[in-house]
Design a protein around this motif. Structure first.
Motif, PDB file in Angstrom:
ATOM      1  N   PRO A 159       0.718  -1.088  -0.094  1.00  0.00           N
ATOM      2  CA  PRO A 159      -0.184  -0.047  -0.013  1.00  0.00           C
ATOM      3  C   PRO A 159       1.102   1.277  -0.015  1.00  0.00           C
ATOM      4  CG  PRO A 159       0.164  -0.866   2.088  1.00  0.00           C
ATOM      5  CD  PRO A 159       0.830  -1.690   1.190  1.00  0.00           C
ATOM      6  N   GLY A 160       0.182   2.492   0.109  1.00  0.00           N
ATOM      7  CA  GLY A 160       1.007   3.659  -0.050  1.00  0.00           C
ATOM      8  C   GLY A 160       0.586   4.408  -1.404  1.00  0.00           C
ATOM      9  N   ARG A 161       1.521   5.418  -1.515  1.00  0.00           N
ATOM     10  CA  ARG A 161       1.194   6.270  -2.750  1.00  0.00           C
ATOM     11  C   ARG A 161       1.617   5.421  -3.912  1.00  0.00           C
ATOM     12  NH1 ARG A 161       4.104  12.071  -1.131  1.00  0.00           N
ATOM     13  NH2 ARG A 161       2.400  12.774   0.419  1.00  0.00           N
ATOM     14  N   SER A 162       2.809   4.722  -3.926  1.00  0.00           N
ATOM     15  CA  SER A 162       3.179   3.896  -5.044  1.00  0.00           C
ATOM     16  C   SER A 162       2.704   2.301  -4.636  1.00  0.00           C
ATOM     17  CB  SER A 162       5.056   4.003  -5.303  1.00  0.00           C
ATOM     18  OG  SER A 162       5.137   5.074  -5.400  1.00  0.00           O
ATOM     19  N   CYS A 163       1.312   2.185  -4.732  1.00  0.00           N
ATOM     20  CA  CYS A 163       0.857   0.962  -4.260  1.00  0.00           C
ATOM     21  C   CYS A 163       1.034  -0.106  -5.436  1.00  0.00           C
ATOM     22  CB  CYS A 163      -0.698   0.992  -3.930  1.00  0.00           C
ATOM     23  SG  CYS A 163      -1.800   1.710  -5.444  1.00  0.00           S
ATOM     24  N   ARG A 164       1.397  -1.288  -5.073  1.00  0.00           N
ATOM     25  CA  ARG A 164       1.551  -2.197  -6.031  1.00  0.00           C
ATOM     26  C   ARG A 164       0.969  -3.745  -5.658  1.00  0.00           C
ATOM     27  NH1 ARG A 164       6.525  -2.346  -9.076  1.00  0.00           N
ATOM     28  NH2 ARG A 164       6.665  -0.145  -8.394  1.00  0.00           N
ATOM     29  N   VAL A 165       0.477  -4.550  -6.680  1.00  0.00           N
ATOM     30  CA  VAL A 165      -0.052  -5.736  -6.319  1.00  0.00           C
ATOM     31  C   VAL A 165       1.084  -6.672  -6.845  1.00  0.00           C
ATOM     32  CG1 VAL A 165      -1.963  -7.509  -6.627  1.00  0.00           C
ATOM     33  CG2 VAL A 165      -2.459  -5.121  -6.280  1.00  0.00           C
ATOM     34  N   HIS A 186      -9.294  -9.137  -4.023  1.00  0.00           N
ATOM     35  CA  HIS A 186      -9.285  -9.132  -2.671  1.00  0.00           C
ATOM     36  C   HIS A 186      -8.080  -8.212  -2.486  1.00  0.00           C
ATOM     37  CE1 HIS A 186      -8.538 -10.940   1.399  1.00  0.00           C
ATOM     38  NE2 HIS A 186      -7.322 -10.537   1.191  1.00  0.00           N
ATOM     39  N   GLU A 187      -6.912  -7.962  -3.120  1.00  0.00           N
ATOM     40  CA  GLU A 187      -6.041  -7.329  -2.599  1.00  0.00           C
ATOM     41  C   GLU A 187      -6.278  -5.820  -3.016  1.00  0.00           C
ATOM     42  OE1 GLU A 187      -3.401  -8.058  -1.205  1.00  0.00           O
ATOM     43  OE2 GLU A 187      -4.048 -10.242  -1.250  1.00  0.00           O
ATOM     44  N   ARG A 188      -6.912  -5.620  -3.927  1.00  0.00           N
ATOM     45  CA  ARG A 188      -7.606  -4.095  -4.335  1.00  0.00           C
ATOM     46  C   ARG A 188      -8.196  -3.684  -3.176  1.00  0.00           C
ATOM     47  NH1 ARG A 188      -7.952  -6.692  -9.491  1.00  0.00           N
ATOM     48  NH2 ARG A 188      -6.320  -6.147 -10.886  1.00  0.00           N
ATOM     49  N   GLY A 193      -9.574   0.305   0.730  1.00  0.00           N
ATOM     50  CA  GLY A 193     -10.159   0.512   2.003  1.00  0.00           C
ATOM     51  C   GLY A 193      -8.630   1.034   2.772  1.00  0.00           C
ATOM     52  N   ARG A 194      -7.650   1.169   2.403  1.00  0.00           N
ATOM     53  CA  ARG A 194      -6.545   1.655   3.120  1.00  0.00           C
ATOM     54  C   ARG A 194      -6.221   0.815   4.573  1.00  0.00           C
ATOM     55  NH1 ARG A 194      -4.596   6.171   0.678  1.00  0.00           N
ATOM     56  NH2 ARG A 194      -3.662   6.977   2.568  1.00  0.00           N
ATOM     57  N   HIS A 195      -6.450  -0.204   4.273  1.00  0.00           N
ATOM     58  CA  HIS A 195      -6.252  -1.055   5.699  1.00  0.00           C
ATOM     59  C   HIS A 195      -4.899  -1.006   6.408  1.00  0.00           C
ATOM     60  CE1 HIS A 195      -9.695  -3.941   4.129  1.00  0.00           C
ATOM     61  NE2 HIS A 195     -10.182  -2.708   4.401  1.00  0.00           N
ATOM     62  N   HIS A 196      -3.868  -0.716   5.716  1.00  0.00           N
ATOM     63  CA  HIS A 196      -2.723  -0.668   6.400  1.00  0.00           C
ATOM     64  C   HIS A 196      -2.426   0.326   7.213  1.00  0.00           C
ATOM     65  CE1 HIS A 196      -2.651   2.567   3.111  1.00  0.00           C
ATOM     66  NE2 HIS A 196      -1.736   3.274   3.863  1.00  0.00           N
ATOM     67  N   LEU A 197      -3.463   1.444   7.120  1.00  0.00           N
ATOM     68  CA  LEU A 197      -3.407   2.415   8.232  1.00  0.00           C
ATOM     69  C   LEU A 197      -4.043   1.737   9.698  1.00  0.00           C
ATOM     70  CD1 LEU A 197      -4.882   5.396   6.206  1.00  0.00           C
ATOM     71  CD2 LEU A 197      -2.599   5.035   6.708  1.00  0.00           C
ATOM     72  N   LEU A 198      -4.859   0.961   9.497  1.00  0.00           N
ATOM     73  CA  LEU A 198      -5.473   0.415  10.718  1.00  0.00           C
ATOM     74  C   LEU A 198      -4.814  -0.797  11.178  1.00  0.00           C
ATOM     75  CD1 LEU A 198      -9.220  -0.141   9.200  1.00  0.00           C
ATOM     76  CD2 LEU A 198      -8.418   1.481  11.020  1.00  0.00           C
ATOM     77  N   MET A 228     -11.280 -10.342   5.971  1.00  0.00           N
ATOM     78  CA  MET A 228     -12.621 -10.655   5.841  1.00  0.00           C
ATOM     79  C   MET A 228     -13.299  -9.249   4.869  1.00  0.00           C
ATOM     80  SD  MET A 228     -14.095 -12.269   9.127  1.00  0.00           S
ATOM     81  CE  MET A 228     -13.418 -13.902  10.026  1.00  0.00           C
ATOM     82  N   ALA A 229     -13.002  -8.129   5.257  1.00  0.00           N
ATOM     83  CA  ALA A 229     -13.670  -7.169   4.589  1.00  0.00           C
ATOM     84  C   ALA A 229     -13.042  -7.142   3.110  1.00  0.00           C
ATOM     85  CB  ALA A 229     -13.195  -5.885   5.277  1.00  0.00           C
ATOM     86  N   ALA A 230     -11.904  -7.548   2.999  1.00  0.00           N
ATOM     87  CA  ALA A 230     -11.116  -7.532   1.449  1.00  0.00           C
ATOM     88  C   ALA A 230     -11.985  -8.766   0.766  1.00  0.00           C
ATOM     89  CB  ALA A 230      -9.659  -7.933   1.660  1.00  0.00           C
ATOM     90  N   ASP A 231     -12.219  -9.896   1.687  1.00  0.00           N
ATOM     91  CA  ASP A 231     -12.995 -11.168   1.198  1.00  0.00           C
ATOM     92  C   ASP A 231     -14.096 -10.666   0.627  1.00  0.00           C
ATOM     93  OD1 ASP A 231     -10.774 -12.608   1.655  1.00  0.00           O
ATOM     94  OD2 ASP A 231     -11.693 -13.720   3.377  1.00  0.00           O
ATOM     95  N   ASP A 232     -14.926 -10.027   1.278  1.00  0.00           N
ATOM     96  CA  ASP A 232     -16.203  -9.411   0.890  1.00  0.00           C
ATOM     97  C   ASP A 232     -16.219  -8.601  -0.468  1.00  0.00           C
ATOM     98  OD1 ASP A 232     -17.331 -10.498   3.109  1.00  0.00           O
ATOM     99  OD2 ASP A 232     -17.512  -8.911   4.199  1.00  0.00           O
TER     100      ASP A 232
END
Length: 312
Positions: A159-165, A186-188, A193-198, A228-232
């Protein structure tokens, strides 16, 4: 002293009792976003109630400080109405105010300092990994991802500004086209959701309050609920059987530090997610959902109402 005892009890409730109950509850799995909010609310509640309890223990002179209004007065945010109009100024008041504020401020600044440290270290690790991907990664525009020549099946995002999968060659070998698309979605979900911040918030809280049940449960449960949120998100456009099969194929893969992977919350977490994907439960009723949100938001505010009363 009554307010101090009440606030200390409230902090104990938020830091020990409620986390043990919430970690065993099933409703967060039915509404993972609300579950994450509940854990965030508990962490804020613990910090606020503990800081105010310490403040009330330090300040015992009712005629100088009056509960939470006294704290605002010491901060210069409210007038001190307890001093007589014609009385001489108290030269020791600035020193006393500094001493009074130091203890509760330390409770608030401790997780904040760990958060800054976690953010700096995570960004540094992410930057190093991005530099490495520039050297060894192969762009795959058809997937919107970067392919790495590695035999272990793994899919993760930076994640971040230069996000990459990132997708390993091993994942491309074992996943079908539909399975790969589901995992990429799922990764998107993590990125959008910017899950890395949490993740960083709960990690900083766990480092600041080591040994606290809330810190341990919040870190573990937040990681699981975010998966689970990413799964949804993936399930909005892909069949459940496809996502479940893909999760099984890449369950052995591990994402590097500062990344989020589809096999996140591994071990028992993957089994819980698989059961949830294949045997979905209905979402909580709207009234229940709103009640959970209201409780999560109002819980950190209750210590402020307790602290507004005079110290006795």
């Amino acid at each position: 002293m009554t307010a101090a005892v009440a606030l200390a009890g409230y902090a104990l409730l938020a830091g020990v009792v409620v986390p043990a109950v919430l970690s065993r509850a099933c409703w967060p799995h039915r509404a993972p976003a609300v579950g994450v909010l509940a854990w965030q609310g508990l962490m804020v509640t613990f910090v606020v109630s503990t800081a105010l309890a310490v403040y009330h223990l330090v300040v015992r002179e009712h005629h100088v400080y009056d509960g939470f209004l006294g704290l605002l007065s010491a901060c210069g945010l409210a007038p001190d109405t307890t001093t007589a109009p014609n009385s001489p100024p108290d030269d020791s008041s600035p020193l006393r105010a500094a001493a009074v504020l130091l203890a509760p401020a330390a409770i608030v600044l401790l997780p904040s300092a760990w958060l800054v440290r976690t953010v700096v270290r995570t960004r540094r690790a992410r930057r190093r990994h991005l530099d490495l991907l520039t050297l060894v990664g192969l762009p795959a525009p058809e997937y919107g991802a970067t392919v790495v020549e590695h035999g272990v099946p793994a899919v993760y995002c930076l994640p971040g500004r230069s996000c990459r999968v990132v997708v390993t060659r091993g994942a491309l070998d074992v996943l079908s086209e539909a399975q790969l698309r589901a995992v990429l979605e799922h990764e998107r979900g993590h990125l959008v959701g910017r899950h890395h911040l949490l993740h960083m918030e709960t990690e900083a809280f766990a480092l600041a309050f080591r040994g606290l049940p809330l810190a341990r449960h919040a870190r573990e449960q937040t990681a699981l609920l975010l998966e689970m949120a990413a799964d949804d998100r993936a399930l909005r456009s892909h069949p459940r059987e496809v996502l479940a099969a893909a999760m099984c194929e890449i369950a052995g893969g591990r994402a590097p530090h500062a990344a989020l992977g589809a096999a996140g919350a591994g071990g028992a977490g993957v089994l819980i997610r698989l059961r949830r994907v294949l045997a979905p439960q209905p979402e909580p009723h709207r009234v229940t959902w709103l009640g959970m949100v209201a409780a999560s938001v109002l819980a950190p505010l209750l210590p402020l109402f307790l602290a507004c009363g005079p110290t006795v």
